[in-house]
Design a protein around this motif. Structure first.
Motif, PDB file in Angstrom:
ATOM      1  N   PRO A 104       0.800  -1.231   0.000  1.00 42.61           N
ATOM      2  CA  PRO A 104       0.000   0.000   0.000  1.00 42.61           C
ATOM      3  C   PRO A 104       0.828   1.274   0.000  1.00 42.61           C
ATOM      4  O   PRO A 104       0.333   2.329  -0.394  1.00 42.61           O
ATOM      5  CB  PRO A 104      -0.840  -0.123   1.281  1.00 42.61           C
ATOM      6  N   GLU A 105       2.074   1.190   0.408  1.00 45.35           N
ATOM      7  CA  GLU A 105       2.939   2.380   0.427  1.00 45.35           C
ATOM      8  C   GLU A 105       3.122   2.946  -0.982  1.00 45.35           C
ATOM      9  O   GLU A 105       3.147   4.163  -1.180  1.00 45.35           O
ATOM     10  CB  GLU A 105       4.304   2.019   1.024  1.00 45.35           C
ATOM     11  N   ARG A 106       3.223   2.063  -1.980  1.00 48.79           N
ATOM     12  CA  ARG A 106       3.448   2.515  -3.352  1.00 48.79           C
ATOM     13  C   ARG A 106       2.218   2.349  -4.238  1.00 48.79           C
ATOM     14  O   ARG A 106       2.039   3.100  -5.204  1.00 48.79           O
ATOM     15  CB  ARG A 106       4.621   1.737  -3.971  1.00 48.79           C
TER      16      ARG A 106
ATOM     17  N   GLY B  70      -8.126  -3.744  -9.524  1.00 48.67           N
ATOM     18  CA  GLY B  70      -7.027  -3.593  -8.580  1.00 48.67           C
ATOM     19  C   GLY B  70      -7.555  -3.004  -7.287  1.00 48.67           C
ATOM     20  O   GLY B  70      -8.304  -2.032  -7.313  1.00 48.67           O
ATOM     21  N   LEU B  71      -7.181  -3.601  -6.161  1.00 48.62           N
ATOM     22  CA  LEU B  71      -7.635  -3.128  -4.854  1.00 48.62           C
ATOM     23  C   LEU B  71      -6.441  -2.791  -3.967  1.00 48.62           C
ATOM     24  O   LEU B  71      -5.442  -3.521  -3.954  1.00 48.62           O
ATOM     25  CB  LEU B  71      -8.485  -4.193  -4.155  1.00 48.62           C
ATOM     26  N   THR B  72      -6.554  -1.704  -3.214  1.00 49.51           N
ATOM     27  CA  THR B  72      -5.525  -1.314  -2.268  1.00 49.51           C
ATOM     28  C   THR B  72      -6.203  -0.716  -1.039  1.00 49.51           C
ATOM     29  O   THR B  72      -7.428  -0.654  -0.962  1.00 49.51           O
ATOM     30  CB  THR B  72      -4.531  -0.320  -2.910  1.00 49.51           C
ATOM     31  N   GLY B  73      -5.405  -0.287  -0.092  1.00 48.05           N
ATOM     32  CA  GLY B  73      -5.964   0.297   1.124  1.00 48.05           C
ATOM     33  C   GLY B  73      -4.849   0.771   2.018  1.00 48.05           C
ATOM     34  O   GLY B  73      -3.688   0.852   1.604  1.00 48.05           O
ATOM     35  N   SER B  74      -5.170   1.058   3.257  1.00 52.35           N
ATOM     36  CA  SER B  74      -4.165   1.463   4.233  1.00 52.35           C
ATOM     37  C   SER B  74      -3.363   0.221   4.637  1.00 52.35           C
ATOM     38  O   SER B  74      -3.812  -0.914   4.425  1.00 52.35           O
ATOM     39  CB  SER B  74      -4.845   2.063   5.463  1.00 52.35           C
ATOM     40  N   PRO B  75      -2.186   0.420   5.230  1.00 47.94           N
ATOM     41  CA  PRO B  75      -1.441  -0.743   5.724  1.00 47.94           C
ATOM     42  C   PRO B  75      -2.269  -1.623   6.664  1.00 47.94           C
ATOM     43  O   PRO B  75      -2.189  -2.851   6.604  1.00 47.94           O
ATOM     44  CB  PRO B  75      -0.249  -0.109   6.446  1.00 47.94           C
ATOM     45  N   ASP B  76      -3.067  -1.002   7.526  1.00 50.70           N
ATOM     46  CA  ASP B  76      -3.911  -1.784   8.438  1.00 50.70           C
ATOM     47  C   ASP B  76      -4.960  -2.594   7.678  1.00 50.70           C
ATOM     48  O   ASP B  76      -5.233  -3.748   8.026  1.00 50.70           O
ATOM     49  CB  ASP B  76      -4.613  -0.870   9.451  1.00 50.70           C
ATOM     50  N   GLN B  77      -5.566  -1.997   6.662  1.00 50.23           N
ATOM     51  CA  GLN B  77      -6.562  -2.710   5.871  1.00 50.23           C
ATOM     52  C   GLN B  77      -5.943  -3.892   5.130  1.00 50.23           C
ATOM     53  O   GLN B  77      -6.529  -4.975   5.064  1.00 50.23           O
ATOM     54  CB  GLN B  77      -7.217  -1.769   4.865  1.00 50.23           C
TER      55      GLN B  77
END
Length: 196
Positions: free
Chosen positions: A106-108, A127-134
């Motif tokens: 998720p950082e990039r 494509g799916l992303t989120g916060s590091p916690d997610q």
């Protein structure tokens, strides 16, 4: 004696190959049994259009799910190319399936980055992303393995080790099957046609 630039490059390539092989082998420990009723796809992440989506958005459809990252040099684009070939091979039946690529970086991997990454495969991959916690929560839910690996020659100084299987979930989001990295599209197609 200092290593030449070529030798350094070769050693870096060997190191990346070893890390990739190790992550493939290690990730097998995390795989559930086929048709495990306790293993369900559950997520709440942002798609490459900026819209929040959950597994409920795909109710009634089969989901082909792969975890990876946009800077992946080989495993991820190779697997998505196979997914694209599967979708093409399904023909009209492809409407019953939704291919999904979930980032473990998720950082990039912002929505814009994922949009650029999935576009060339031309297979309606989301494509799916989120916060590091997610992402961490999603990884625990599935469950899959991933870790950041510091690598000076990689973009931004790191790469990612991760589970390299392609997962199949049924119309009610229950786990059905997984295929290891390198499984040909023809084999996946045969398995899918036996299920639909």
């Amino acid at each position: 004696m200092k290593l030449s630039a070529i030798n350094k490059g070769l050693w870096a390539a060997v190191a990346i190959a070893i890390l990739g092989f190790a992550s493939i082998q290690f990730s097998v420990r995390y795989l559930p049994r086929q048709d495990d009723p306790a293993f369900r796809a559950e997520f709440e992440l942002t798609n490459h259009h900026g819209k929040v989506q959950t597994e409920g958005d795909f109710a009634g459809r089969w989901m082909l799910v792969f975890f990876g990252f946009a800077n992946c040099p080989d495993v991820c684009p190779t697997t998505l190319a196979e997914v694209a070939a599967v979708m093409t091979g399904l023909g009209e039946e492809s409407a019953q399936f939704q291919p999904i690529f979930i980032s473990i970086d998720p950082e990039r991997d912002t929505p814009d980055v994922l949009a650029e990454f999935v576009r060339p495969f031309d297979a309606d991959i989301i494509g799916l992303t989120g916060s590091p916690d997610q992402i961490a929560q999603t990884a625990e839910t599935f469950p899959i393995y991933f870790e950041r690996i510091e690598e000076a020659t990689a973009p931004d100084g790191y790469t990612m080790g991760h589970t390299s299987h392609l997962f199949l979930f049924g119309p009610e989001a229950g786990f059905m099957q997984s295929w290891p990295y390198g499984t040909p599209a023809e084999e996946i197609l045969t398995d899918l046609r036996q299920r639909i």
